[in-house]
Design an enzyme around this catalytic site. Structure first.
Site, short mmCIF file in Angstrom:
data_model
loop_
_atom_site.label_atom_id
_atom_site.label_comp_id
_atom_site.label_asym_id
_atom_site.label_seq_id
_atom_site.Cartn_x
_atom_site.Cartn_y
_atom_site.Cartn_z
N CYS A 121 0.80 -1.24 0.30
CA CYS A 121 0.18 -0.02 0.07
C CYS A 121 0.77 1.31 0.05
CB CYS A 121 -1.08 0.04 1.02
SG CYS A 121 -2.16 -1.13 0.93
N HIS A 139 -3.10 7.26 1.88
CA HIS A 139 -3.49 6.27 1.65
C HIS A 139 -4.81 6.00 2.08
CE1 HIS A 139 -3.78 1.98 0.44
NE2 HIS A 139 -3.51 1.50 1.81
N ASN A 155 -10.14 -0.07 -0.26
CA ASN A 155 -8.34 -0.17 -0.48
C ASN A 155 -7.76 -0.61 -1.83
OD1 ASN A 155 -5.69 -0.17 0.14
ND2 ASN A 155 -5.93 -1.04 2.13
N1 ACO Z 1 -18.50 -8.24 8.46
C1 ACO Z 1 -19.26 -8.33 9.67
N2 ACO Z 1 -18.58 -8.73 10.62
C2 ACO Z 1 -17.15 -8.68 10.51
C3 ACO Z 1 -16.38 -8.37 9.33
C4 ACO Z 1 -17.08 -8.30 8.12
N3 ACO Z 1 -16.73 -8.04 6.97
N4 ACO Z 1 -15.12 -8.94 9.49
C5 ACO Z 1 -14.96 -9.16 10.73
N5 ACO Z 1 -16.08 -9.30 11.59
C6 ACO Z 1 -16.26 -9.49 12.84
C7 ACO Z 1 -15.22 -9.94 13.46
O1 ACO Z 1 -15.14 -11.50 13.24
C8 ACO Z 1 -15.47 -9.69 14.91
O2 ACO Z 1 -16.32 -10.46 15.42
P1 ACO Z 1 -16.27 -11.31 17.08
O3 ACO Z 1 -16.16 -9.88 18.05
O4 ACO Z 1 -17.50 -11.99 17.05
O5 ACO Z 1 -15.05 -11.83 16.86
C9 ACO Z 1 -15.93 -8.42 14.97
O6 ACO Z 1 -16.43 -8.14 13.64
C10 ACO Z 1 -14.99 -7.26 15.29
O7 ACO Z 1 -13.75 -7.39 14.29
P2 ACO Z 1 -12.28 -6.60 14.48
O8 ACO Z 1 -11.28 -7.33 13.77
O9 ACO Z 1 -12.06 -6.58 15.89
O10 ACO Z 1 -12.92 -5.35 13.94
P3 ACO Z 1 -12.17 -3.92 13.92
O11 ACO Z 1 -13.08 -3.07 14.54
O12 ACO Z 1 -10.66 -3.90 14.32
O13 ACO Z 1 -12.15 -3.81 12.21
C11 ACO Z 1 -10.83 -3.77 10.33
C12 ACO Z 1 -11.40 -4.86 11.38
C13 ACO Z 1 -11.66 -2.92 9.43
C14 ACO Z 1 -10.10 -4.73 9.21
C15 ACO Z 1 -9.79 -2.75 11.11
O14 ACO Z 1 -9.10 -3.69 11.91
C16 ACO Z 1 -8.65 -2.17 10.10
O15 ACO Z 1 -9.26 -1.33 9.22
N6 ACO Z 1 -7.35 -2.51 10.15
C17 ACO Z 1 -6.63 -2.05 9.42
C18 ACO Z 1 -6.74 -2.92 7.87
C19 ACO Z 1 -5.74 -1.83 7.02
O16 ACO Z 1 -5.65 -0.77 7.00
N7 ACO Z 1 -5.31 -2.82 6.21
C20 ACO Z 1 -4.63 -2.31 4.90
C21 ACO Z 1 -3.34 -1.71 4.99
S1 ACO Z 1 -2.49 -1.53 3.55
C22 ACO Z 1 -1.87 -2.82 3.01
O17 ACO Z 1 -0.50 -2.83 2.77
C23 ACO Z 1 -2.60 -3.76 2.09
#
Ligand code: ACO
Length: 306
Positions: A96, A233, A263
């Site tokens: 990214c 980004h 993304n």
């Molecule tokens: N739909 C519904 N529920 C979901 C989904 C979904 N798509 N995905 C996860 N959940 C659930 C999980 O299973 C979890 O359930 P549980 O509590 O029963 O276990 C709950 O939602 C919460 O999950 P978390 O992972 O704690 O959610 P969080 O608030 O951390 O959000 C996310 C997840 C959006 C991925 C966030 O952590 C994030 O944005 N992280 C950074 C990701 C990022 O920026 N990546 C790109 C970097 S760039 C690159 O190099 C590619």
């Protein structure tokens, strides 16, 4: 592809995706459409906008983690399609942060006089490396491409000069397991799928982003109040908002496109620049701050005057 289109694909909802990420839709390349196809379209649009032809370019740098082939570089394919027989073309791979790494590389070529006009592209087809059964990753990414032309010009050496003012790159392979693709030519001989510990990425993102932005401020004597636009980004609106807040960047200066593109990895910054340029927000002379953080981890900032 709208959030609602995930119905029947994975157990998710529009509400969850919007609330946690700010994403409302993403674009998916059609069957047979490749990273080079998207890159070529973006390249042609940038060249038209800048009023340059392939004969005016002497280098192409293409940032991607989803190349058409393991080799040759997708940049070489684009070079050929543009009818460019001179100069050179190569890919950079920093996930990214790819566009920030590519633009920084272009800046070094310009500063040393090795190149005078460079086409810098960010292009991705992340849909090809997603596990479409994993709701924690497949809802986050999209396909796309964007491009800019970077050109040498004489300045006076002050922050009033137009062009790239300062670049700051970082990486730390200790975080490899938090965001990676579980395949590759030298390991599994497969392409693999994206794997991410989203919470862990989130935990590190804001600190890393703000560190390299503070490096940019220290190098130039400029600060958040001087910015006209912050073009980060586009991974997650919550990360963008938290970074802007920590740095004291006013919300109205933040360009957000994650809602419409998802993304798109290395393509997200040039896509956001294209949107803000087309709708008239970005004007010549504006001070623009770019930043990215991604797999590796890699992260970096570029401060430029448009
Ligand atoms: N739909 C519904 N529920 C979901 C989904 C979904 N798509 N995905 C996860 N959940 C659930 C999980 O299973 C979890 O359930 P549980 O509590 O029963 O276990 C709950 O939602 C919460 O999950 P978390 O992972 O704690 O959610 P969080 O608030 O951390 O959000 C996310 C997840 C959006 C991925 C966030 O952590 C994030 O944005 N992280 C950074 C990701 C990022 O920026 N990546 C790109 C970097 S760039 C690159 O190099 C590619």
């Amino acid at each position: 592809m709208k959030n609602a289109d995930f119905e029947g694909v994975v157990d998710t909802s529009d509400e969850w995706i919007v609330q946690r990420t700010g994403i409302r839709q993403r674009h998916i390349a059609s069957e047979g459409e490749t990273t080079a196809d998207l890159a070529e379209k973006a390249a042609r649009a940038a060249m038209k906008d800048a009023g340059v032809t392939a004969s005016d370019l002497d280098l192409i740098i293409l940032a991607t983690s989803t190349p058409n082939y393991t080799f040759p570089a997708t940049a070489v394919e684009v070079q050929h399609r543009l009818g460019m027989k001179h100069g050179a073309a190569f890919d950079t791979q920093a996930v990214c942060s790819g566009f920030v790494f590519a633009l920084t590389t272009a800046d070094q070529f310009i500063r040393t006089g090795q190149a005078r006009r460079i086409l810098v592209i960010g292009a991705e087809t992340f849909s090809r490396i997603l596990d479409w059964t994993d709701r924690t990753t497949c809802v986050l990414f999209g396909d796309g491409a964007g491009a800019v032309i970077v050109e040498a010009s004489e300045g006076v050496g002050s922050s009033d000069d137009r062009g790239v003012l300062t670049c700051h790159l970082r990486s730390d392979g200790a975080h490899r397991e938090k965001l990676y693709v579980d395949g590759g030519p030298s390991t599994t001989q497969t392409v693999g799928c994206l794997r991410m510990e989203g919470k862990e990425v989130f935990r590190h993102a804001v600190g890393m982003i703000t560190d390299v932005i503070e490096d940019a401020y220290a190098a130039t004597g400029l600060g958040s109040d001087d910015l006209d636009w912050f073009v980060p980004h586009q991974a997650n609106k919550r990360i963008i908002d938290a970074s802007a807040k920590k740095l004291g960047i006013a919300p109205e200066k933040v360009v957000i496109t994650v809602d419409i593109h998802g993304n798109t990895s290395a393509a997200s910054i040039p896509l956001a620049l294209a949107v803000a340029s087309k709708d008239g927000r970005l004007k010549p002379g504006d001070l623009v701050l770019l930043e990215a953080m991604g797999g590796g981890f890699t992260w970096g900032s570029v401060l430029l005057r448009w």
